[in-house]
Design a protein around this motif. Structure first.
Motif, short mmCIF file in Angstrom:
data_model
loop_
_atom_site.label_atom_id
_atom_site.label_comp_id
_atom_site.label_asym_id
_atom_site.label_seq_id
_atom_site.Cartn_x
_atom_site.Cartn_y
_atom_site.Cartn_z
N LEU A 10 -0.26 -1.99 1.93
CA LEU A 10 -0.67 -2.95 0.91
C LEU A 10 0.00 -2.74 -0.45
O LEU A 10 -0.36 -1.84 -1.21
N LEU A 11 0.95 -3.59 -0.73
CA LEU A 11 1.59 -3.65 -2.05
C LEU A 11 2.02 -2.29 -2.58
O LEU A 11 1.80 -1.94 -3.74
N GLY A 12 2.62 -1.51 -1.70
CA GLY A 12 3.20 -0.24 -2.12
C GLY A 12 2.30 0.96 -2.06
O GLY A 12 2.76 2.10 -2.13
N GLY A 13 1.00 0.75 -1.95
CA GLY A 13 0.07 1.88 -1.91
C GLY A 13 -0.10 2.59 -3.24
O GLY A 13 -0.65 3.70 -3.30
N THR A 38 6.64 -0.91 -1.10
CA THR A 38 7.33 -1.44 -2.27
C THR A 38 7.41 -0.46 -3.44
O THR A 38 8.09 -0.73 -4.41
N ASP A 39 6.71 0.66 -3.35
CA ASP A 39 6.75 1.67 -4.40
C ASP A 39 7.45 2.91 -3.84
O ASP A 39 6.85 3.69 -3.10
N PRO A 40 8.73 3.12 -4.18
CA PRO A 40 9.47 4.26 -3.62
C PRO A 40 8.86 5.61 -3.96
O PRO A 40 8.99 6.56 -3.19
N GLU A 45 6.32 10.64 -2.18
CA GLU A 45 5.18 11.55 -2.25
C GLU A 45 4.55 11.74 -0.87
O GLU A 45 4.18 12.86 -0.50
N LEU A 46 4.43 10.66 -0.11
CA LEU A 46 3.87 10.78 1.24
C LEU A 46 4.79 11.64 2.11
O LEU A 46 4.31 12.48 2.88
N LYS A 61 11.72 -3.63 -7.26
CA LYS A 61 11.19 -3.52 -8.62
C LYS A 61 9.81 -4.15 -8.75
O LYS A 61 9.14 -3.97 -9.75
N HIS A 62 9.43 -4.91 -7.74
CA HIS A 62 8.16 -5.63 -7.82
C HIS A 62 7.33 -5.38 -6.56
O HIS A 62 7.86 -5.04 -5.50
N ALA A 63 6.02 -5.55 -6.70
CA ALA A 63 5.11 -5.25 -5.59
C ALA A 63 5.37 -6.14 -4.38
O ALA A 63 5.07 -5.76 -3.26
N ARG A 64 5.95 -7.32 -4.60
CA ARG A 64 6.19 -8.24 -3.49
C ARG A 64 7.68 -8.30 -3.10
O ARG A 64 8.18 -9.33 -2.66
#
Length: 303
Positions: A10-13, A38-40, A45-46, A61-64
């Motif tokens: 969901l949207l990068g977590g 979407t969030d590198p 971290e995971l 660069k964006h959540a979508r």
């Protein structure tokens, strides 16, 4: 033994790394396909917490921006991002090849298909075109062990669909948003059209008969190209092992449909031993981490 996990985070977590890692650790997976990665920084971290290598379809660069990621504790032999703008609405189809404990290569494909359920025929046809392009790409792996997984936003033939539950879930929102200071909104500020729509939906959801009609007539809106994958010889891992169980994966807090899948090639199907959604982790429910339940599968490596 090789454990696979497919998970829409969901949207990068973002701001949910702890919850996601707790759920993922429950699966003890060797390979994890992350949809909406979407969030590198979350992916990094995971991977760090799980002691895994990772591949990203891109750095959005964006959540979508709808990026994908595959995490694995197995050695990565090679990877490729298939980007076909005319075929893949969300741009990416991620391919990663790993070396299994038995020394054999296993290729994984990860996909996130378009949803847009409100457009019915249009979105249905788009999802079918996406699957057709996926099959064309995977044709080069015919005869070799490979699988395709992800969020297909489509129903499998014969599967139930409860649109009324999904609407109830949406109306109960917002979900998974960072805490915000309360901002009371006077009713007059809310557009009349939106207020009428919400009132109509709540009226429908309070009627069992109306919900039954909604569930029945909305099913075509969630169809896609799952039949194309099945006809091409791929095995729906969950349905293969559980022919009479719903296996819903979305929404996690109010499961109403099965749209997350792991499909195995014939060479891999013979090794399939387990497949099921994961509903909880250590001292928490999966619904606290994402709006999708992760789907896990286990394959027993041939001797």
């Amino acid at each position: 033994m090789t454990r696979i996990l497919s998970y829409n985070i969901l949207l990068g977590g973002t701001q949910r790394v702890e919850q996601l890692s707790l759920i993922i650790k429950t699966a003890q997976a060797d390979i994890i396909g992350l949809v909406e990665a979407t969030d590198p920084e979350v992916v990094k971290e995971l991977a760090h917490r799980l002691n895994m290598h990772y591949c990203l379809s891109g750095y959005g660069k964006h959540a979508r921006d709808w990026n994908l990621a595959i995490l694995t504790r197995l050695p990565i032999l090679h990877s490729r991002v298939h980007t076909h703008p005319r075929s893949f609405v969300r741009r990416h189809f991620l391919e990663v090849c790993v070396s299994r404990p038995d020394g054999k290569a296993l290729t994984l494909f990860l996909m996130h298909q378009i949803s847009d359920f409100g457009y019915r025929t249009k979105s249905h046809l788009v999802r079918r075109r996406e699957v057709e392009e996926m099959l064309r790409i995977m044709q080069t792996h015919k005869g070799k062990p490979h699988l395709v997984m992800g969020d297909f936003n489509s129903l499998a033939p014969g599967d139930p669909f409860y649109a009324s539950k999904i609407l109830r879930y949406i109306l109960a929102g917002p979900h998974y948003m960072p805490p915000q200071p309360p901002k009371p909104t006077p009713p007059a500020v809310i557009p009349l059209r939106r207020r009428l729509l919400r009132y109509t939906l709540r009226t429908v959801l309070n009627s069992q008969k109306a919900c039954a009609l909604l569930d029945h007539y909305s099913k075509p809106y969630a169809e896609g190209g799952i039949d194309l994958l099945l006809n091409a010889g791929y095995t729906d891992c969950f349905r293969y092992l559980h022919p009479h169980t719903a296996g819903f994966t979305f929404p996690a807090a109010m499961p109403a449909c099965r749209i997350d899948y792991i499909f195995a090639s014939p060479e891999l199907t013979v090794e399939l031993s387990e497949c099921a959604p994961i509903t909880c982790g250590t001292d928490m429910q999966a619904s606290e981490a994402s709006d999708h339940l992760p789907l896990g599968a286990t394959f027993l490596d041939e001797a």
